[in-house]
Design a protein around this motif. Sequence first.
Motif, PDB file in Angstrom:
ATOM      1  N   VAL A 137       2.834  11.908   2.467  1.00  0.00           N
ATOM      2  CA  VAL A 137       2.603  12.146   1.042  1.00  0.00           C
ATOM      3  C   VAL A 137       3.257  13.454   0.624  1.00  0.00           C
ATOM      4  O   VAL A 137       3.161  14.462   1.334  1.00  0.00           O
ATOM      5  CB  VAL A 137       1.089  12.214   0.737  1.00  0.00           C
ATOM      6  N   VAL A 138       3.908  13.433  -0.536  1.00  0.00           N
ATOM      7  CA  VAL A 138       4.397  14.643  -1.199  1.00  0.00           C
ATOM      8  C   VAL A 138       3.675  14.742  -2.536  1.00  0.00           C
ATOM      9  O   VAL A 138       3.661  13.786  -3.317  1.00  0.00           O
ATOM     10  CB  VAL A 138       5.925  14.593  -1.416  1.00  0.00           C
ATOM     11  N   GLY A 139       3.056  15.880  -2.801  1.00  0.00           N
ATOM     12  CA  GLY A 139       2.331  16.073  -4.057  1.00  0.00           C
ATOM     13  C   GLY A 139       2.843  17.276  -4.808  1.00  0.00           C
ATOM     14  O   GLY A 139       3.061  18.342  -4.214  1.00  0.00           O
ATOM     15  N   ILE A 140       3.084  17.114  -6.110  1.00  0.00           N
ATOM     16  CA  ILE A 140       3.547  18.218  -6.948  1.00  0.00           C
ATOM     17  C   ILE A 140       2.501  18.560  -8.005  1.00  0.00           C
ATOM     18  O   ILE A 140       1.725  17.714  -8.450  1.00  0.00           O
ATOM     19  CB  ILE A 140       4.893  17.901  -7.635  1.00  0.00           C
ATOM     20  N   ARG A 141       2.447  19.819  -8.340  1.00  0.00           N
ATOM     21  CA  ARG A 141       1.740  20.373  -9.492  1.00  0.00           C
ATOM     22  C   ARG A 141       0.316  19.807  -9.661  1.00  0.00           C
ATOM     23  O   ARG A 141      -0.548  20.064  -8.832  1.00  0.00           O
ATOM     24  CB  ARG A 141       2.589  20.144 -10.746  1.00  0.00           C
ATOM     25  N   THR A 142       0.093  18.982 -10.683  1.00  0.00           N
ATOM     26  CA  THR A 142      -1.255  18.517 -11.008  1.00  0.00           C
ATOM     27  C   THR A 142      -1.787  17.454 -10.056  1.00  0.00           C
ATOM     28  O   THR A 142      -2.920  16.999 -10.225  1.00  0.00           O
ATOM     29  CB  THR A 142      -1.293  17.945 -12.436  1.00  0.00           C
ATOM     30  N   SER A 143      -1.021  17.072  -9.057  1.00  0.00           N
ATOM     31  CA  SER A 143      -1.515  16.074  -8.116  1.00  0.00           C
ATOM     32  C   SER A 143      -2.663  16.602  -7.270  1.00  0.00           C
ATOM     33  O   SER A 143      -3.378  15.818  -6.635  1.00  0.00           O
ATOM     34  CB  SER A 143      -0.382  15.579  -7.214  1.00  0.00           C
ATOM     35  N   THR A 144      -2.890  17.919  -7.254  1.00  0.00           N
ATOM     36  CA  THR A 144      -4.092  18.434  -6.615  1.00  0.00           C
ATOM     37  C   THR A 144      -5.347  17.908  -7.310  1.00  0.00           C
ATOM     38  O   THR A 144      -6.410  17.835  -6.705  1.00  0.00           O
ATOM     39  CB  THR A 144      -4.119  19.972  -6.630  1.00  0.00           C
ATOM     40  N   HIS A 145      -5.209  17.549  -8.575  1.00  0.00           N
ATOM     41  CA  HIS A 145      -6.305  16.915  -9.318  1.00  0.00           C
ATOM     42  C   HIS A 145      -5.784  15.595  -9.921  1.00  0.00           C
ATOM     43  O   HIS A 145      -5.853  15.352 -11.111  1.00  0.00           O
ATOM     44  CB  HIS A 145      -6.883  17.838 -10.388  1.00  0.00           C
ATOM     45  N   ALA A 146      -5.267  14.772  -9.022  1.00  0.00           N
ATOM     46  CA  ALA A 146      -4.629  13.514  -9.426  1.00  0.00           C
ATOM     47  C   ALA A 146      -5.602  12.531 -10.054  1.00  0.00           C
ATOM     48  O   ALA A 146      -5.223  11.745 -10.926  1.00  0.00           O
ATOM     49  CB  ALA A 146      -3.965  12.862  -8.212  1.00  0.00           C
ATOM     50  N   PHE A 147      -6.882  12.571  -9.630  1.00  0.00           N
ATOM     51  CA  PHE A 147      -7.822  11.524 -10.041  1.00  0.00           C
ATOM     52  C   PHE A 147      -9.073  12.110 -10.685  1.00  0.00           C
ATOM     53  O   PHE A 147      -9.622  13.116 -10.218  1.00  0.00           O
ATOM     54  CB  PHE A 147      -8.219  10.672  -8.832  1.00  0.00           C
ATOM     55  N   LYS A 148      -9.500  11.460 -11.753  1.00  0.00           N
ATOM     56  CA  LYS A 148     -10.778  11.758 -12.411  1.00  0.00           C
ATOM     57  C   LYS A 148     -11.496  10.419 -12.554  1.00  0.00           C
ATOM     58  O   LYS A 148     -11.206   9.638 -13.470  1.00  0.00           O
ATOM     59  CB  LYS A 148     -10.541  12.417 -13.766  1.00  0.00           C
ATOM     60  N   ILE A 149     -12.412  10.155 -11.633  1.00  0.00           N
ATOM     61  CA  ILE A 149     -12.962   8.814 -11.466  1.00  0.00           C
ATOM     62  C   ILE A 149     -14.481   8.865 -11.579  1.00  0.00           C
ATOM     63  O   ILE A 149     -15.122   9.719 -10.940  1.00  0.00           O
ATOM     64  CB  ILE A 149     -12.540   8.240 -10.099  1.00  0.00           C
ATOM     65  N   PRO A 150     -15.094   7.992 -12.381  1.00  0.00           N
ATOM     66  CA  PRO A 150     -16.557   8.002 -12.547  1.00  0.00           C
ATOM     67  C   PRO A 150     -17.297   7.806 -11.228  1.00  0.00           C
ATOM     68  O   PRO A 150     -16.797   7.169 -10.293  1.00  0.00           O
ATOM     69  CB  PRO A 150     -16.812   6.825 -13.494  1.00  0.00           C
ATOM     70  N   SER A 151     -18.505   8.341 -11.172  1.00  0.00           N
ATOM     71  CA  SER A 151     -19.283   8.320  -9.932  1.00  0.00           C
ATOM     72  C   SER A 151     -19.714   6.924  -9.515  1.00  0.00           C
ATOM     73  O   SER A 151     -20.024   6.697  -8.336  1.00  0.00           O
ATOM     74  CB  SER A 151     -20.522   9.204 -10.077  1.00  0.00           C
ATOM     75  N   ASP A 152     -19.719   5.970 -10.455  1.00  0.00           N
ATOM     76  CA  ASP A 152     -20.128   4.604 -10.099  1.00  0.00           C
ATOM     77  C   ASP A 152     -18.947   3.740  -9.664  1.00  0.00           C
ATOM     78  O   ASP A 152     -19.104   2.539  -9.414  1.00  0.00           O
ATOM     79  CB  ASP A 152     -20.864   3.938 -11.259  1.00  0.00           C
ATOM     80  N   SER A 153     -17.765   4.328  -9.554  1.00  0.00           N
ATOM     81  CA  SER A 153     -16.585   3.582  -9.131  1.00  0.00           C
ATOM     82  C   SER A 153     -16.524   3.518  -7.605  1.00  0.00           C
ATOM     83  O   SER A 153     -16.901   4.472  -6.917  1.00  0.00           O
ATOM     84  CB  SER A 153     -15.316   4.265  -9.653  1.00  0.00           C
ATOM     85  N   PRO A 154     -15.999   2.415  -7.054  1.00  0.00           N
ATOM     86  CA  PRO A 154     -15.812   2.364  -5.593  1.00  0.00           C
ATOM     87  C   PRO A 154     -14.771   3.372  -5.099  1.00  0.00           C
ATOM     88  O   PRO A 154     -14.680   3.615  -3.898  1.00  0.00           O
ATOM     89  CB  PRO A 154     -15.350   0.924  -5.351  1.00  0.00           C
ATOM     90  N   TYR A 155     -14.022   3.967  -6.025  1.00  0.00           N
ATOM     91  CA  TYR A 155     -13.001   4.948  -5.660  1.00  0.00           C
ATOM     92  C   TYR A 155     -13.428   6.381  -5.994  1.00  0.00           C
ATOM     93  O   TYR A 155     -12.599   7.296  -6.006  1.00  0.00           O
ATOM     94  CB  TYR A 155     -11.697   4.625  -6.377  1.00  0.00           C
ATOM     95  N   ALA A 156     -14.714   6.601  -6.246  1.00  0.00           N
ATOM     96  CA  ALA A 156     -15.206   7.901  -6.707  1.00  0.00           C
ATOM     97  C   ALA A 156     -14.903   9.024  -5.729  1.00  0.00           C
ATOM     98  O   ALA A 156     -14.736  10.185  -6.133  1.00  0.00           O
ATOM     99  CB  ALA A 156     -16.713   7.824  -6.959  1.00  0.00           C
ATOM    100  N   LYS A 157     -14.788   8.724  -4.446  1.00  0.00           N
ATOM    101  CA  LYS A 157     -14.550   9.786  -3.461  1.00  0.00           C
ATOM    102  C   LYS A 157     -13.181  10.440  -3.626  1.00  0.00           C
ATOM    103  O   LYS A 157     -12.945  11.534  -3.110  1.00  0.00           O
ATOM    104  CB  LYS A 157     -14.703   9.251  -2.042  1.00  0.00           C
ATOM    105  N   PHE A 158     -12.269   9.792  -4.368  1.00  0.00           N
ATOM    106  CA  PHE A 158     -10.948  10.378  -4.599  1.00  0.00           C
ATOM    107  C   PHE A 158     -10.940  11.348  -5.780  1.00  0.00           C
ATOM    108  O   PHE A 158      -9.957  12.060  -5.992  1.00  0.00           O
ATOM    109  CB  PHE A 158      -9.912   9.280  -4.822  1.00  0.00           C
ATOM    110  N   ASP A 159     -12.028  11.388  -6.541  1.00  0.00           N
ATOM    111  CA  ASP A 159     -12.130  12.279  -7.697  1.00  0.00           C
ATOM    112  C   ASP A 159     -11.947  13.740  -7.276  1.00  0.00           C
ATOM    113  O   ASP A 159     -12.369  14.153  -6.189  1.00  0.00           O
ATOM    114  CB  ASP A 159     -13.501  12.104  -8.351  1.00  0.00           C
ATOM    115  N   HIS A 160     -11.337  14.533  -8.148  1.00  0.00           N
ATOM    116  CA  HIS A 160     -11.015  15.918  -7.792  1.00  0.00           C
ATOM    117  C   HIS A 160     -12.251  16.793  -7.600  1.00  0.00           C
ATOM    118  O   HIS A 160     -12.159  17.883  -7.029  1.00  0.00           O
ATOM    119  CB  HIS A 160     -10.089  16.535  -8.843  1.00  0.00           C
ATOM    120  N   GLU A 161     -13.405  16.311  -8.053  1.00  0.00           N
ATOM    121  CA  GLU A 161     -14.651  17.046  -7.864  1.00  0.00           C
ATOM    122  C   GLU A 161     -15.599  16.315  -6.908  1.00  0.00           C
ATOM    123  O   GLU A 161     -16.805  16.539  -6.942  1.00  0.00           O
ATOM    124  CB  GLU A 161     -15.340  17.257  -9.210  1.00  0.00           C
ATOM    125  N   SER A 162     -15.057  15.477  -6.062  1.00  0.00           N
ATOM    126  CA  SER A 162     -15.887  14.675  -5.166  1.00  0.00           C
ATOM    127  C   SER A 162     -16.814  15.556  -4.326  1.00  0.00           C
ATOM    128  O   SER A 162     -16.398  16.558  -3.746  1.00  0.00           O
ATOM    129  CB  SER A 162     -14.998  13.848  -4.240  1.00  0.00           C
TER     130      SER A 162
END
Length: 365
Positions: free
Chosen positions: A146-171
């Motif tokens: 993976v290569v990440g630039i700039r805002t990719s440190t906070h790439a995801f903002k995902i609700p807590s009830d989503s199956p993908y919530a662990k990828f949220d930037h505040e997980s």
Amino acid sequence: MITHFHKPLSHTVLLLSAIVGTGLLDVASFCHEVSAAEPASPLVYEGSEGPGFGKHIVFLAGDHEYRSEEMLPALARILAKRYGFRCTCLFTLDRDSETIVPGSSNMPHTQAIDSADLLILGLRFQNFPSEQMQPMVNYLARGGPVVGIRTSTHAFKIPSDSPYAKFDHESKDPAMLGGFGRQILGETWAGHYGTNHVMSTRMDIVPESKSHPILRGVDSIWVESGGYWTAPIEDATVLAMTQPLQGMTPDSPPANDKQPCPGVWVRSYQSASGNVGRVFTTTAGASEDLKNDGFRRLMINACLWSSGLESEIVANANIDFVGPYHPATFSFGGHRQDVRPSELSGWESPIMSPDKIVAPPRRRR
């Protein structure tokens, strides 16, 4: 059979209703075909020779401010034309017109990631539907680099009830604390460290890291974007430090109240499959940053290293742009409007056309 149509369906019906009486067109059948149609094909640059020939890079452009929709296809063209990679560029799009809308959380064709050898992200606060998110999850599960630039440190903002919530930037998930940013890239969102358009940034190579392959031939990295504050995860190797400057030229003096902090680093992560994936992260990456030779070479070298091709990194390799590059001044909003990915195809189409109207800047959200 119509395979794609760029106008919203409601507009199309109005335009065609006048000729229904001719018997040459059945609007109901037409609407059924358009509604079932697949999105237009993704933007692909096909390399033909070079160290990357036979490898596939997928670029994800979807941030709201720093014009990843310009920076990433420009980088992709260089890597395809001059290094031989097959480069697929995906964008966040309007669902009806299929024009590029930065940050829209709609990115068709992410199934292209299934065959990727490298994933490059320019994302911010995305919440993709399951069918678009799952290929990314699968890629990380197999340990892809993976290569990440700039805002990719906070790439995801995902609700807590989503199956993908662990990828949220505040997980707060103990197994994924800080989400994708912290656990894969090595840092999550920690705040600005230099005012955009007032304070540019110099990136100083760490002496102990000077022999790293990514830094081969790299000198004088200066970018127009302001800095981010970071404290990367403990296993990261820092390659360059961010030094905010009091001005918008490379010779501007360092900002008095801002000491250097990490701005470029590498690390690896262990996937669910047991494979280890290489990671390169930089907090720079605005479209205008790519104009700097030092930063552009850094990015090209990083892609080679992440792909396992460090032996192919040459200090004086050609890093020239392929085709015209006209980056818009980055801002929240401020993107060139009504651009379809297909308009960036080929080697000589402008990225992006200066004739396109630039959306007015808006307040950050």
